[in-house]
Design an enzyme around this catalytic site. Structure first.
Site, PDB file in Angstrom:
ATOM      1  N   LYS A 210       0.829  -1.208   0.000  1.00  0.00           N
ATOM      2  CA  LYS A 210       0.000   0.000   0.000  1.00  0.00           C
ATOM      3  C   LYS A 210       0.864   1.260   0.000  1.00  0.00           C
ATOM      4  O   LYS A 210       0.656   2.178  -0.784  1.00  0.00           O
ATOM      5  CB  LYS A 210      -0.930  -0.009   1.214  1.00  0.00           C
ATOM      6  CG  LYS A 210      -1.880   1.175   1.260  1.00  0.00           C
ATOM      7  CD  LYS A 210      -2.797   1.130   2.477  1.00  0.00           C
ATOM      8  CE  LYS A 210      -3.813   0.028   2.387  1.00  0.00           C
ATOM      9  NZ  LYS A 210      -4.793   0.062   3.506  1.00  0.00           N
ATOM     10  N   GLU A 216      10.107  -5.885   3.788  1.00  0.00           N
ATOM     11  CA  GLU A 216      10.305  -7.175   3.125  1.00  0.00           C
ATOM     12  C   GLU A 216       9.939  -7.095   1.644  1.00  0.00           C
ATOM     13  O   GLU A 216      10.680  -7.564   0.771  1.00  0.00           O
ATOM     14  CB  GLU A 216       9.469  -8.269   3.806  1.00  0.00           C
ATOM     15  CG  GLU A 216       9.816  -8.514   5.261  1.00  0.00           C
ATOM     16  CD  GLU A 216       8.960  -7.717   6.224  1.00  0.00           C
ATOM     17  OE1 GLU A 216       8.796  -8.163   7.360  1.00  0.00           O
ATOM     18  OE2 GLU A 216       8.438  -6.637   5.832  1.00  0.00           O
ATOM     19  N   GLY A 272      -5.210  -5.456   5.246  1.00  0.00           N
ATOM     20  CA  GLY A 272      -4.488  -6.375   4.381  1.00  0.00           C
ATOM     21  C   GLY A 272      -5.050  -7.776   4.377  1.00  0.00           C
ATOM     22  O   GLY A 272      -5.186  -8.412   3.321  1.00  0.00           O
ATOM     23  N   ARG A 273      -5.423  -8.293   5.542  1.00  0.00           N
ATOM     24  CA  ARG A 273      -5.915  -9.670   5.616  1.00  0.00           C
ATOM     25  C   ARG A 273      -7.346  -9.812   5.093  1.00  0.00           C
ATOM     26  O   ARG A 273      -7.847 -10.926   5.005  1.00  0.00           O
ATOM     27  CB  ARG A 273      -5.789 -10.182   7.047  1.00  0.00           C
ATOM     28  CG  ARG A 273      -6.520  -9.345   8.086  1.00  0.00           C
ATOM     29  CD  ARG A 273      -6.078  -9.754   9.497  1.00  0.00           C
ATOM     30  NE  ARG A 273      -6.669  -8.914  10.528  1.00  0.00           N
ATOM     31  CZ  ARG A 273      -6.177  -7.736  10.906  1.00  0.00           C
ATOM     32  NH1 ARG A 273      -5.125  -7.245  10.292  1.00  0.00           N
ATOM     33  NH2 ARG A 273      -6.749  -7.054  11.891  1.00  0.00           N
ATOM     34  N   GLU A 358      -4.456 -12.536  13.668  1.00  0.00           N
ATOM     35  CA  GLU A 358      -4.078 -11.130  13.617  1.00  0.00           C
ATOM     36  C   GLU A 358      -5.273 -10.250  13.953  1.00  0.00           C
ATOM     37  O   GLU A 358      -5.105  -9.123  14.432  1.00  0.00           O
ATOM     38  CB  GLU A 358      -3.523 -10.769  12.230  1.00  0.00           C
ATOM     39  CG  GLU A 358      -2.796  -9.432  12.213  1.00  0.00           C
ATOM     40  CD  GLU A 358      -2.005  -9.197  10.939  1.00  0.00           C
ATOM     41  OE1 GLU A 358      -0.806  -9.528  10.916  1.00  0.00           O
ATOM     42  OE2 GLU A 358      -2.605  -8.705   9.953  1.00  0.00           O
ATOM     43  N   HIS A 389      -2.374 -38.695   9.178  1.00  0.00           N
ATOM     44  CA  HIS A 389      -1.131 -39.421   9.440  1.00  0.00           C
ATOM     45  C   HIS A 389      -0.105 -38.514  10.108  1.00  0.00           C
ATOM     46  O   HIS A 389       1.091 -38.792  10.054  1.00  0.00           O
ATOM     47  CB  HIS A 389      -0.582 -39.994   8.135  1.00  0.00           C
ATOM     48  CG  HIS A 389      -1.481 -41.029   7.538  1.00  0.00           C
ATOM     49  ND1 HIS A 389      -1.327 -42.380   7.772  1.00  0.00           N
ATOM     50  CD2 HIS A 389      -2.577 -40.913   6.747  1.00  0.00           C
ATOM     51  CE1 HIS A 389      -2.273 -43.049   7.129  1.00  0.00           C
ATOM     52  NE2 HIS A 389      -3.049 -42.176   6.506  1.00  0.00           N
ATOM     53  N   LYS A 509       8.989  -5.159  14.199  1.00  0.00           N
ATOM     54  CA  LYS A 509       9.435  -4.487  12.970  1.00  0.00           C
ATOM     55  C   LYS A 509      10.253  -3.237  13.304  1.00  0.00           C
ATOM     56  O   LYS A 509      11.283  -2.960  12.680  1.00  0.00           O
ATOM     57  CB  LYS A 509       8.221  -4.122  12.108  1.00  0.00           C
ATOM     58  CG  LYS A 509       7.548  -5.328  11.464  1.00  0.00           C
ATOM     59  CD  LYS A 509       6.151  -5.020  10.984  1.00  0.00           C
ATOM     60  CE  LYS A 509       6.091  -3.975   9.909  1.00  0.00           C
ATOM     61  NZ  LYS A 509       4.733  -3.773   9.394  1.00  0.00           N
TER      62      LYS A 509
END
Length: 548
Positions: A210, A216, A272-273, A358, A389, A509
């Site tokens: 944004k 990152e 964002g999510r 979050e 399994h 961060k």
């Protein structure tokens, strides 16, 4: 901003649920089913192509009645309306919360600060569709005149988890002439492996940030840019033909070398999510085509409508959200396993981890007061039958209560012999085994030696929901994602927390930005961290400079 909201523990329904839970702890699902022959047909609901069987939960009609009362006392309906209206319910950031507007029909009116945002949303969608069609048809060409065959999405958090989940989920509908890759981790291996066999002349990068400052994402984008420029002898003009941006920062997008005509915007009222159906979904639209993307939006919208209008006792997100509160706050369960029996949904649990944890991993209320009850259960899972399994042992015979959400489909997208019937037999068997288990008497009747009997007993009484749909389509994926978005909202509304901020990701961060120059300093830096961190920084600097 203070809300003056009443804490859930002060509602009469909460207190009644605490008393009710004491009696329910020793009530087994075997008894609930034996005394209610219609339970399996009665405790069901459906909407937007999804069928929910919640009968294998440790609840009675009284339980559900008290949970619905808690929802009413918490003002859930009013809070739902406030969200859909565009009220600024994200109080810590003074923002509206309108991911639901992203899939609203073109003729809708949704006001933010007096402005109808729907036309702008559909304008961005139209721009995305035009661009996606150009890439898919080969009209969009790279700098050397070759058509694009590889699309690399660079983002992190919601700018990665949503697109990669949607691509994997809808791969059946994707253009197989195109290769899609997703880079998020700042670990250089992620980008290096993604680009290792790609032809730069045929590769398009979508940079999703944004602000166009996310550490990152921009580190990866800059390295991808360097990789491209190496292939084109440093010609800066090549960047505009191989990079597009999903951002709102035109200045930084332009300085990177991207033509702002190829910048796709979104809004601060979309977290964002919650953004996979915005321009963040550009890679999804290129993969499956605009028509399928619009179908996915339709599935979102159908679930939105259902959540807003359905009665509490027929409302899928409300029912599932309240059940999660029942287990988290009254039966001492701290995790929920999401188990899709559909390999295309293999990234769905990872996507839900961010969406749920979050959002509701909060320790204070909207008023900033510490909570005295648990919020934000741990969501996790893997697709079946792989999980059987792996970790099902703990769910079946461990000491922890872990409610499960099974997701399955009546029809396979890729029919292959008996595979789908075997898959479905397993999902149905697992929910049955979890609920009813196997008693010591039943184990002994199989001829099991007495000493081995305790090891082979299944206690049962392990709750689960089963969600069934005809098959995994773009619309069904949209409905599934919206279902869990609204489960999260239901939980947050009851707990009195803000599901739409994420201050918890900020501290680490910020500290990383302080530590980075200390790691890169050519001379030994003066450190002011704790003794452990100081020692680790020194150790890293020594190990990095050691030649083996």
């Amino acid at each position: 901003m203070q809300t003056g909201a009443k804490l859930p523990i002060h509602h009469s329904a909460w207190k009644s649920l605490e008393s009710h839970a004491a009696s329910m702890r020793n009530t087994h699902l075997r008894a609930l089913f034996s005394t209610d022959q219609d339970r399996g047909q009665r405790l069901t609901a459906q909407a937007a192509g999804l069928f929910l069987d919640y009968s294998k939960n440790r609840v009675t009609d009284e339980t559900m009645g008290l949970l619905y009362q808690l929802a009413r006392e918490s003002g859930l309906h009013e809070k739902i309306e406030a969200m859909f209206r565009g009220d600024k319910i994200n109080t810590t950031e003074n923002r509206a919360v309108l991911h639901t507007a992203l899939r609203a029909p073109k003729d809708s009116t949704i006001l933010v600060d007096g402005k109808n945002v729907v036309p702008e949303i559909h304008g961005v969608l139209a721009k995305m569709a035009s661009f996606a069609d150009r890439v898919r048809s080969g009209d969009w060409m790279g700098y050397s005149g070759k058509r694009i065959r590889n699309v690399v999405n660079i983002g992190i958090g919601g700018s990665d988890l949503g697109p990669v989940m949607a691509y994997e989920a809808l791969r059946h509908y994707s253009d197989r002439e195109l290769t899609f890759l997703f880079v998020s981790n700042v670990d250089g291996i992620d980008l290096a492996e993604a680009t290792r066999v790609l032809d730069p002349a045929e590769t398009l990068f979508i940079v999703s940030s944004k602000t166009f400052t996310t550490l990152e994402t921009m580190t990866n984008a800059q390295s991808a840019r360097d990789w491209l420029l190496t292939a084109f002898d440093g010609n800066q003009a090549s960047v505009a033909k191989h990079f597009v941006a999903v951002s709102t920062n035109a200045e930084k997008v332009s300085s990177f070398g991207i033509d702002t005509e190829n910048m796709f915007g979104f809004w601060d009222w979309v977290g964002g999510r919650y953004s996979m159906d915005s321009a963040i979904g550009l890679s999804t639209m290129i993969a499956i085509g605009p028509e399928n993307f619009y179908e996915m939006l339709g599935g979102f919208y159908q679930m939105d409508k259902h959540y807003r209008t359905a009665a509490l006792d027929q409302n899928l997100p409300v029912i599932m959200g309240l059940l999660s509160i029942w287990y988290t706050n009254f039966l001492d369960a701290h995790a929920i396993a999401v188990l899709p029996y559909e390999n295309y949904l293999k990234r769905f649990p990872a996507y839900l981890q961010q969406l749920t944890m979050e959002s509701n991993g909060k320790r204070v209320t909207l008023d900033g007061e510490p909570v005295s009850y648990h919020t934000g259960p741990i969501y996790w899972g893997e697709p079946g039958t792989n999980g059987q399994h792996s970790f099902y042992q703990l769910i079946h015979q461990g000491t922890r209560l872990i409610p499960c959400d099974f997701i399955a489909f009546a029809q396979a997208l890729t029919p292959l012999g008996r595979h789908h019937d075997i898959l479905m037999a397993n999902v149905l068997a697992q929910s049955e085994a979890l609920a009813f288990g196997k008693t010591a008497e039943q184990v002994a009747a199989d001829g099991t030696p007495d000493w081995l009997v305790p090891h082979r007993v299944f206690e049962g009484n392990r709750p689960s929901n089963t969600i069934l749909a005809q098959r995994l389509t773009p619309a069904i994926l949209g409905a599934l994602v919206a279902l869990y978005e609204h489960i999260v909202f239901t939980q947050g509304a009851i707990w009195g927390v803000n599901p739409f901020d994420q201050w918890g990701v900020e501290l680490g961060k910020a500290l990383a930005q302080c530590i980075l120059p200390e790691l890169e300093s050519p001379t030994s830096p003066r450190l002011n961290h704790d003794s452990s961190t100081n020692s680790l920084i020194h150790r890293y600097r020594e190990m990095r400079s050691t030649v083996k």
